[in-house]
Design an enzyme around this catalytic site. Sequence first.
Site, PDB file in Angstrom:
ATOM      1  N   CYS A 153       0.809  -1.224   0.000  1.00 33.98           N
ATOM      2  CA  CYS A 153       0.000   0.000   0.000  1.00 33.98           C
ATOM      3  C   CYS A 153       0.838   1.268   0.000  1.00 33.98           C
ATOM      4  O   CYS A 153       0.292   2.371  -0.059  1.00 33.98           O
ATOM      5  CB  CYS A 153      -0.946  -0.029   1.188  1.00 33.98           C
ATOM      6  SG  CYS A 153      -1.815  -1.610   1.276  1.00 33.98           S
ATOM      7  N   HIS A 288      -2.958   8.137   5.720  1.00 31.10           N
ATOM      8  CA  HIS A 288      -3.116   6.818   5.102  1.00 31.10           C
ATOM      9  C   HIS A 288      -4.565   6.380   5.357  1.00 31.10           C
ATOM     10  O   HIS A 288      -5.223   5.884   4.461  1.00 31.10           O
ATOM     11  CB  HIS A 288      -2.093   5.851   5.699  1.00 31.10           C
ATOM     12  CG  HIS A 288      -2.089   4.515   5.057  1.00 31.10           C
ATOM     13  ND1 HIS A 288      -1.951   4.341   3.714  1.00 31.10           N
ATOM     14  CD2 HIS A 288      -2.212   3.261   5.593  1.00 31.10           C
ATOM     15  CE1 HIS A 288      -1.990   3.033   3.437  1.00 31.10           C
ATOM     16  NE2 HIS A 288      -2.159   2.366   4.556  1.00 31.10           N
ATOM     17  N   GLU A 299      -1.710   5.591  13.390  1.00 30.11           N
ATOM     18  CA  GLU A 299      -1.391   6.767  12.567  1.00 30.11           C
ATOM     19  C   GLU A 299      -1.700   8.047  13.341  1.00 30.11           C
ATOM     20  O   GLU A 299      -0.929   9.014  13.280  1.00 30.11           O
ATOM     21  CB  GLU A 299      -2.163   6.737  11.248  1.00 30.11           C
ATOM     22  CG  GLU A 299      -1.749   7.902  10.335  1.00 30.11           C
ATOM     23  CD  GLU A 299      -2.356   7.841   8.942  1.00 30.11           C
ATOM     24  OE1 GLU A 299      -3.331   7.081   8.731  1.00 30.11           O
ATOM     25  OE2 GLU A 299      -1.860   8.580   8.069  1.00 30.11           O
ATOM     26  N   LYS A 320      -9.351   7.758   1.312  1.00 29.93           N
ATOM     27  CA  LYS A 320      -9.938   6.402   1.256  1.00 29.93           C
ATOM     28  C   LYS A 320     -11.392   6.403   1.727  1.00 29.93           C
ATOM     29  O   LYS A 320     -12.148   5.489   1.409  1.00 29.93           O
ATOM     30  CB  LYS A 320      -9.100   5.425   2.076  1.00 29.93           C
ATOM     31  CG  LYS A 320      -7.708   5.211   1.472  1.00 29.93           C
ATOM     32  CD  LYS A 320      -6.877   4.209   2.239  1.00 29.93           C
ATOM     33  CE  LYS A 320      -5.485   4.051   1.642  1.00 29.93           C
ATOM     34  NZ  LYS A 320      -4.535   5.124   2.038  1.00 29.93           N
ATOM     35  N   HIS A 325      -9.622   1.868  -0.959  1.00 31.79           N
ATOM     36  CA  HIS A 325      -8.175   1.680  -0.887  1.00 31.79           C
ATOM     37  C   HIS A 325      -7.658   1.110  -2.214  1.00 31.79           C
ATOM     38  O   HIS A 325      -7.961  -0.021  -2.563  1.00 31.79           O
ATOM     39  CB  HIS A 325      -7.858   0.729   0.268  1.00 31.79           C
ATOM     40  CG  HIS A 325      -6.414   0.687   0.658  1.00 31.79           C
ATOM     41  ND1 HIS A 325      -5.406   1.243  -0.113  1.00 31.79           N
ATOM     42  CD2 HIS A 325      -5.803   0.169   1.750  1.00 31.79           C
ATOM     43  CE1 HIS A 325      -4.246   1.044   0.492  1.00 31.79           C
ATOM     44  NE2 HIS A 325      -4.457   0.398   1.619  1.00 31.79           N
ATOM     45  N   PHE A 389       1.539  -3.264   4.074  1.00 30.62           N
ATOM     46  CA  PHE A 389       1.901  -4.604   4.546  1.00 30.62           C
ATOM     47  C   PHE A 389       3.361  -4.838   4.187  1.00 30.62           C
ATOM     48  O   PHE A 389       3.811  -4.455   3.105  1.00 30.62           O
ATOM     49  CB  PHE A 389       1.041  -5.665   3.852  1.00 30.62           C
ATOM     50  CG  PHE A 389      -0.363  -5.778   4.399  1.00 30.62           C
ATOM     51  CD1 PHE A 389      -0.793  -5.013   5.471  1.00 30.62           C
ATOM     52  CD2 PHE A 389      -1.255  -6.685   3.837  1.00 30.62           C
ATOM     53  CE1 PHE A 389      -2.088  -5.138   5.970  1.00 30.62           C
ATOM     54  CE2 PHE A 389      -2.550  -6.820   4.331  1.00 30.62           C
ATOM     55  CZ  PHE A 389      -2.973  -6.052   5.401  1.00 30.62           C
TER      56      PHE A 389
END
Lengths: 407, 98
Positions: A153, A288, A299, A320, A325, A389
Amino acid sequence: MPDHAPIAVTGMGCVSPLGVGVAALTEGWSAGRSGIVDGLGRCRDFDAKEFLARKEIKRFDPFTQFAVVAAAEAMAQADWGEDSGIAPERVGVVVGSGSGGTRTLEEGAEVVDVDPLEVSGLTVPKMMANAAAGVIALRHGFRGPAFAVVSACSSGSDAIADGVRMIRLGEADAVLVGGAEAQIQKLPMAAFGIMEALSPTGMSRPFDRRRDGFVMAEGAGILVLERADVARARGADVLGWVLGYGVSNDAYHLVAPHPEGRGAIQAMRLALANAGLEPGDVDYVNAHGTGTPANDATETHAIKQVLGARAPEVPVSSLKSAIGHLIGAAGALEAIATIGALRAQVAPPTLNLEDPDDGLDLDYVALRSRPMFDAPRERAVALSNSFGFGGHNSVLALAADRQEVAA
Amino acid sequence: MSTQTVPREEIEELVRELLVDELDIEPEMIRPEATMESLDIDSLDLVEIGQIVQRRYGVRIKAADAEGVADLGGVVDMIHAKVVAGPDAQADDEPDAA
């Protein structure tokens, strides 16, 4: 060239669940529109036949189709004429993707079980994660370095960082950068679902108490980066600037973020230092903000650590919430949307945020956009966060001069 | 060795169909003397054509078979020769084939 030389953004293009083109993305998000339908962020307005020859459609997996169309928009805006002074061998292409041609891989996997000789001869060039970069280079005749960045991502953001690095190192005068993804396919949907990363309710609600995962989306975003003096020499219209980047890894867990946001904090601080900025210079943070329970909490903590006392005053929002996403394209779309927001000096909203979770107490610009400042300023500065990830963290420091809006 | 009796016209028609239906080539462009370059046909297209020929006639066209083939007439000749020779001829060609 100094290590922190700002890099000009002279073109932007995208295909997103909000439509084809940057205007649909930036204006749509700012107006609070959502591109998520039935729990998916599909590019429903995208019809490949409008943009590509039949042979191209056949040869390009959807992720490459999105990237090629986004690149064409970005290049048209950059407006390199015959006399741009930009040599093709000095132009690079870096396009990130989480998993490349997922549909092609699935289709090939079904055929190979029946008869290996029936596997399409186009399988490899369609599924390879570098297909988007290779095809864009081929179509436009760019002969500098071209490759894919693969960091889940954060791929899209990392691709932008790589382009900046390439220009600063003198390896290219211009680089097309961004990301592309098309994972609304049965295998990735099932696989993200079984990890409980996807929202079972199909709602993208970053920072909300009821958030339950992300919404899968597809699309691509491409930016044209140019060395500042090259852009200046040709009288280019500069849309914004990449002032710097910060990249790190949590080295904590394969898919879970570090609970204290260790790598995220490091990447945000590196981005500020790389850009020659102080925390007090940040006017907006593009989060994010996936809508997973873990991301939004860590975050938020990381942003507070980096911005310190100013954290409560700085608007923070998640694209998002409006489009879902886009995995390896997310960071690119977010950089584009951030530059759009900085130009308009409007903080776009975090949609569906009705009940912020305990401890998630930043200004997330819930539900409706609003001006970034009481009075317009010459220039606005933002951080755009991407985490992936694999423990990847990639943060961009972006800036744009105020766009004169016609009355 | 089993050979197949297939008229050249049948292969010519098959190739014409593939070019129009699969590769989106304008029918009036399809002439025996048309070069691969002028039709924008590359090695990836030939793989696809080869697979369809294999499905229909059971013979395998390999990339090397197209070497030196300059025009569409040559492509038809090459495929026709392969088809007429039949699948068994190929087994002899490929000692390392399983």
